[in-house]
Design a protein around this motif. Structure first.
Motif, PDB file in Angstrom:
ATOM      1  N   TYR A  11       0.940  -1.320   0.169  1.00 40.55           N
ATOM      2  CA  TYR A  11      -0.025   0.012   0.092  1.00 40.55           C
ATOM      3  C   TYR A  11       0.981   1.231   0.005  1.00 40.55           C
ATOM      4  O   TYR A  11       0.461   2.152  -0.694  1.00 40.55           O
ATOM      5  CB  TYR A  11      -0.789  -0.064   1.206  1.00 40.55           C
ATOM      6  N   ALA A  64       2.324   2.003  -3.280  1.00 41.68           N
ATOM      7  CA  ALA A  64       1.390   2.968  -3.942  1.00 41.68           C
ATOM      8  C   ALA A  64       0.978   4.148  -3.581  1.00 41.68           C
ATOM      9  O   ALA A  64       0.138   4.782  -4.279  1.00 41.68           O
ATOM     10  CB  ALA A  64       0.083   1.963  -4.619  1.00 41.68           C
ATOM     11  N   ASP A 123      -4.078   0.327  -7.260  1.00 48.69           N
ATOM     12  CA  ASP A 123      -3.095  -0.409  -7.928  1.00 48.69           C
ATOM     13  C   ASP A 123      -3.496  -1.749  -8.518  1.00 48.69           C
ATOM     14  O   ASP A 123      -3.496  -2.838  -7.670  1.00 48.69           O
ATOM     15  CB  ASP A 123      -1.689  -0.443  -7.172  1.00 48.69           C
ATOM     16  N   GLY A 129      -0.540  -4.720  -8.344  1.00 53.18           N
ATOM     17  CA  GLY A 129      -0.352  -5.041  -6.976  1.00 53.18           C
ATOM     18  C   GLY A 129      -1.257  -5.413  -6.235  1.00 53.18           C
ATOM     19  O   GLY A 129      -1.024  -6.344  -5.507  1.00 53.18           O
TER      20      GLY A 129
END
Length: 226
Positions: free
Chosen positions: A116, A119, A143, A146
């Motif tokens: 997290y 991003a 994302d 990801g």
């Protein structure tokens, strides 16, 4: 002849356009969230968005939307707590299945946290980073690459959760089925892992989540956190 080979990502279980996959993740995040007033106010919009999806996922999601529309809010809230908070085998926290409340879980949680943060997302204190609705929202809106990677790594847990919900007749099992349709299909190795997790159950150890403290930035007050 090239000496290099490209490892291709396994195809999702259901062929969906990228936009549709992200819509599924977003809808699933909302449908798996606590059915408070904010969620219930969105029911008609959720139904409209789900209706535009391919049948393979639409037919899994719409019964949950109907469940939210047709039942009393207090009963919905009570059933949600009984389903996800009172049953260890139906937790929405993905690392709980393998690690329970043990030291090893802290390291697993950090993997989510770092993804997290990479991003540009900082979570609030109210939720752990492995909470499935949080991860689904991250994959849908921030994302997708990801987020999909983290979801894909937890396919055995997602399938185990789907099976657990299905065993109790929970309408939420359809949401898990829709999410799994956007990911690579369950493999033989996944099935072995599912059997192991089901047999062992989440381990118990009264240590809390102390390993989070190994990352000082998680408690950096300059970031407005703890």
């Amino acid at each position: 002849m090239s000496l290099l080979s490209i490892r291709r990502r396994p195809a999702p279980a259901t062929a969906l356009a990228e936009h549709d996959r992200r819509v599924v993740w977003r809808l699933a995040a909302l449908l798996l969230d606590y059915p408070g007033p904010a969620t219930l106010d969105l029911v008609d919009r959720l139904a409209g968005a789900a209706s535009e999806l391919p049948a393979e996922v639409r037919d899994q999601l719409l019964p949950v939307v109907d469940h939210l529309r047709e039942n009393d809010p207090i009963e919905l809230a009570q059933a949600y707590v009984e389903t996800f908070d009172m049953r260890r085998r139906a937790s929405l926290h993905l690392t709980f299945y393998a690690y329970g409340d043990t030291r090893k879980r802290g390291m697993a949680l950090l993997r989510f946290k770092h993804a997290y943060r990479h991003a540009g997302v900082e979570l609030g204190d109210e939720e752990l980073p492995d909470h499935l609705p949080v991860l689904l929202e991250f994959a849908a809106t921030v994302d997708p690459v990801g987020g999909e990677r983290l979801l894909g790594e937890h396919v055995p847990v997602l399938e185990l959760l789907r099976l657990s919900l299905g065993d109790t007749g929970s309408p939420y099992a359809g949401v898990l089925a829709a999410v799994l349709a956007t990911l690579p299909p369950v493999t033989t190795a996944d099935r072995r892992r599912i059997a192991e997790l089901a047999a062992q159950g989440p381990p118990e150890e009264e240590v809390g989540l102390d390993p989070f403290a190994i990352d000082p930035s998680l408690f950096d007050t300059s970031e407005g956190r703890r």
